[in-house]
Design a protein around this motif. Structure first.
Motif, short mmCIF file in Angstrom:
data_model
loop_
_atom_site.label_atom_id
_atom_site.label_comp_id
_atom_site.label_asym_id
_atom_site.label_seq_id
_atom_site.Cartn_x
_atom_site.Cartn_y
_atom_site.Cartn_z
N MET A 1 24.58 10.85 35.65
CA MET A 1 24.42 11.92 34.44
C MET A 1 24.38 13.19 35.23
O MET A 1 24.10 13.56 36.40
N GLY A 2 25.03 14.03 34.40
CA GLY A 2 25.29 15.32 34.82
C GLY A 2 24.14 16.42 34.70
O GLY A 2 22.80 15.89 34.30
N ASP A 3 24.18 17.55 35.06
CA ASP A 3 23.15 18.69 35.01
C ASP A 3 22.79 18.92 33.46
O ASP A 3 23.93 18.55 32.77
N HIS A 4 21.59 19.24 33.24
CA HIS A 4 21.23 19.58 31.69
C HIS A 4 21.74 21.20 31.61
O HIS A 4 21.58 22.00 32.35
N SER A 28 29.62 18.38 27.21
CA SER A 28 29.64 17.03 27.31
C SER A 28 30.69 16.35 28.14
O SER A 28 30.42 15.43 28.78
N SER A 29 31.91 16.73 27.68
CA SER A 29 32.99 16.00 28.50
C SER A 29 33.26 16.31 29.80
O SER A 29 33.91 15.80 30.47
N TRP A 30 32.59 17.62 30.29
CA TRP A 30 32.79 17.93 31.68
C TRP A 30 31.58 17.02 32.37
O TRP A 30 31.19 17.52 33.49
N GLY A 31 30.56 16.21 31.79
CA GLY A 31 29.75 15.44 32.26
C GLY A 31 28.40 16.00 32.30
O GLY A 31 27.37 15.88 32.76
N LEU A 32 28.25 17.21 31.58
CA LEU A 32 27.05 17.72 31.33
C LEU A 32 25.93 17.27 30.28
O LEU A 32 26.60 16.70 29.32
N GLN A 33 24.67 17.48 30.44
CA GLN A 33 23.92 16.89 29.32
C GLN A 33 23.61 17.97 28.32
O GLN A 33 22.79 18.82 29.08
#
Length: 82
Positions: A1-4, A28-33
């Motif tokens: 999971m990515g950074d918040h 979100s598509s960049w992997g961020l929450q």
């Protein structure tokens, strides 16, 4: 999971409220929450809700135990606020 990351509106109401969800989708598509501030879509005149609610969103973001970075949506100075 990515950074918040939390999106908040600490001043004026967004001209296009749908842009918040669109921004959240891109991030979100960049992997961020992504979280959207509880009061990000509140409205009181031209402001994004009541002063205390906008402040609560900022405080929640800054004090989040996950170290959530904060970004705001289309906000400039809040004329008339002291």
């Amino acid at each position: 999971m990515g950074d918040h990351l939390r999106l908040v509106c600490p001043a004026s109401f967004p001209e296009n409220p749908g842009a918040i969800d669109e921004s959240a989708g891109v991030l979100s598509s960049w992997g961020l929450q992504v979280e959207i501030g509880e009061h990000a879509l509140d409205r009181r005149g031209y402001m994004a809700g009541r002063d205390q609610d906008r402040l609560a969103d900022l405080n929640a973001a800054y004090t989040d135990p996950h170290g959530v970075p904060v970004t705001n949506r289309r906000n400039g100075p809040a004329p008339g606020e002291g």
